[in-house]
Design a protein around this motif. Sequence first.
Motif, PDB file in Angstrom:
ATOM      1  N   LYS A  84       0.848  -1.200   0.000  1.00 38.62           N
ATOM      2  CA  LYS A  84       0.000   0.000   0.000  1.00 38.62           C
ATOM      3  C   LYS A  84       0.868   1.229   0.000  1.00 38.62           C
ATOM      4  O   LYS A  84       1.857   1.313   0.717  1.00 38.62           O
ATOM      5  N   THR A  85       0.481   2.163  -0.806  1.00 39.92           N
ATOM      6  CA  THR A  85       1.268   3.385  -0.878  1.00 39.92           C
ATOM      7  C   THR A  85       1.013   4.274   0.327  1.00 39.92           C
ATOM      8  O   THR A  85       1.907   4.960   0.793  1.00 39.92           O
ATOM      9  N   GLY A  86      -0.216   4.265   0.801  1.00 41.32           N
ATOM     10  CA  GLY A  86      -0.521   5.129   1.928  1.00 41.32           C
ATOM     11  C   GLY A  86      -0.713   6.561   1.503  1.00 41.32           C
ATOM     12  O   GLY A  86      -0.852   6.856   0.308  1.00 41.32           O
ATOM     13  N   PHE A  87      -0.671   7.413   2.455  1.00 35.32           N
ATOM     14  CA  PHE A  87      -0.930   8.815   2.168  1.00 35.32           C
ATOM     15  C   PHE A  87       0.239   9.431   1.420  1.00 35.32           C
ATOM     16  O   PHE A  87       1.389   9.269   1.796  1.00 35.32           O
ATOM     17  N   GLU A 131      -9.385  11.826   2.272  1.00 38.22           N
ATOM     18  CA  GLU A 131     -10.654  11.080   2.217  1.00 38.22           C
ATOM     19  C   GLU A 131     -10.445   9.625   2.648  1.00 38.22           C
ATOM     20  O   GLU A 131     -11.264   9.046   3.345  1.00 38.22           O
ATOM     21  N   GLU A 132      -9.340   9.079   2.180  1.00 37.51           N
ATOM     22  CA  GLU A 132      -9.122   7.657   2.435  1.00 37.51           C
ATOM     23  C   GLU A 132      -8.504   7.405   3.796  1.00 37.51           C
ATOM     24  O   GLU A 132      -8.940   6.543   4.547  1.00 37.51           O
ATOM     25  N   MET A 133      -7.489   8.155   4.081  1.00 36.64           N
ATOM     26  CA  MET A 133      -6.680   7.833   5.250  1.00 36.64           C
ATOM     27  C   MET A 133      -7.110   8.584   6.510  1.00 36.64           C
ATOM     28  O   MET A 133      -6.539   8.373   7.562  1.00 36.64           O
ATOM     29  N   GLY A 134      -8.047   9.461   6.362  1.00 36.47           N
ATOM     30  CA  GLY A 134      -8.437  10.240   7.530  1.00 36.47           C
ATOM     31  C   GLY A 134      -7.442  11.360   7.770  1.00 36.47           C
ATOM     32  O   GLY A 134      -6.862  11.893   6.821  1.00 36.47           O
TER      33      GLY A 134
END
Lengths: 346, 113
Positions: free
Chosen positions: A333-336, B78-81
């Motif tokens: 997962k790349t993540g943020f 949106e996805e990660m908060g």
Amino acid sequence: MSDDPTLAPVADDGPLFDPSLKKKKRKKVLFNEDPLGGEGLDEPSSAKEPVAAPAEPGPSILKPAEEGGDDKEVDDLAAMFGDLKKKKKKKKDLPADLDEEASAPAGGDADALDDFSDLKKKKSKKPKKATFDLEEFEKQLGDSTTGTVGDDAEGEGVGDDEDLGENVFALPDAPVQGGDEKDAWLGSDRDYTYSELLGRIFRTLHAQNPDLSSASRKRYTIVPPSVHREGNKKSIFANVADICKRMRRPSEHVIQFLFAELGTTGSVDGEKRLVIKGRFQQKQIENVLRRYIVEYVTCKTCKSPDTLLDKENRIYFVSCESCGSRRSVSAIKTGFQAQVGKRPRK
Amino acid sequence: MNVQNLAAYDPFADEGDALGDNKNVGSQQNYIHIRIQQRNGRKTLTTLQGLPKEYDLKKLLKAFKKEFACNGTLVEDEEMGQVIQLQGDQRVKISTFLTDEGVNKSTIKLHGF
């Protein structure tokens, strides 16, 4: 304060301990799952807090008995690269020690030692004399020197033992090693150190069943990633394909992991080289690769890198070929991703 | 037989339940990720993502900024908060800070080179 006594030995040990540490780290690229992986993560944090520091470097230095474990680790690592470095170091160290005692026997002994290391390598015909010399030399060391040098000698001895052990793995039919080993403490009436005994059990174990040794060692070698800069902002990772092939992983998977970890993007160019956006050094790439191997290549149960990665219903599984275990691994997962550089105009 | 089997469990309902349970069980979601990103030159950016809800991110950010002497923001994704962004490579510092404050080290994942 109770901190002071704990801090003092650390300061002392610092210089003693650091070189070996560095060596461990620098030792080309060897991909070992546990020791390095754990260390790489742990070290910076422990260096930060002085209270935690003594727990790690303290015992390994202060007690020679425990040095075996440490040495073993080093040795494990060294094994992967045919411990060229170690041999070199040993040769350098021993004559220096000898010079301290006397010059006349030093030459002879050093010669003998050289002979001996050669012997070890080539498995030649006159091991008896060589072992004798070594023993004598050790005794001399023990007699003439005390304290740190003696400690050093012991460490050296351990290193020697380990080396011999390794050669046993290389040529399991060599009968010399067992007797040789006993000689190390038969000559003097000192107590056995833990590391010696540990070495002995491993040697006998490997001598009894040679198939065990061939499975455990070797393998883990992977060529160091060759990384160089292209222009100012891109790095080229030239031998991805080769490394992926050695790890037996699809290069897309590796590349995806690299990008996710480094937080960048990039592409593969015509010669199958990976062009990574951003400046990266070989060491950094190496670290990431090491983590990849720990995560996706080595079998968690038997530590063997002999694994296969396959995909089922969008979930990756690593199945081990040597022990047959199978486990799911997390998807990459790349993540943020933070906004870097220019924002698109809206 | 088939009909009975179908009646025995409702696939959709089960799915919903399983997901709900997974939030606690599946370790993947619970990791605290600390990542690094390269900016221009030798500048970097550290992101901290996946902190448990019980922490006040705003206060945490303030503490980080003071402790590490860097600037930072709270970014809404949106996805990660909510994600904490800090200037510079603060990964190790963040991880020691969090472990000192009692966050379990095994839940923290350090990424990057």
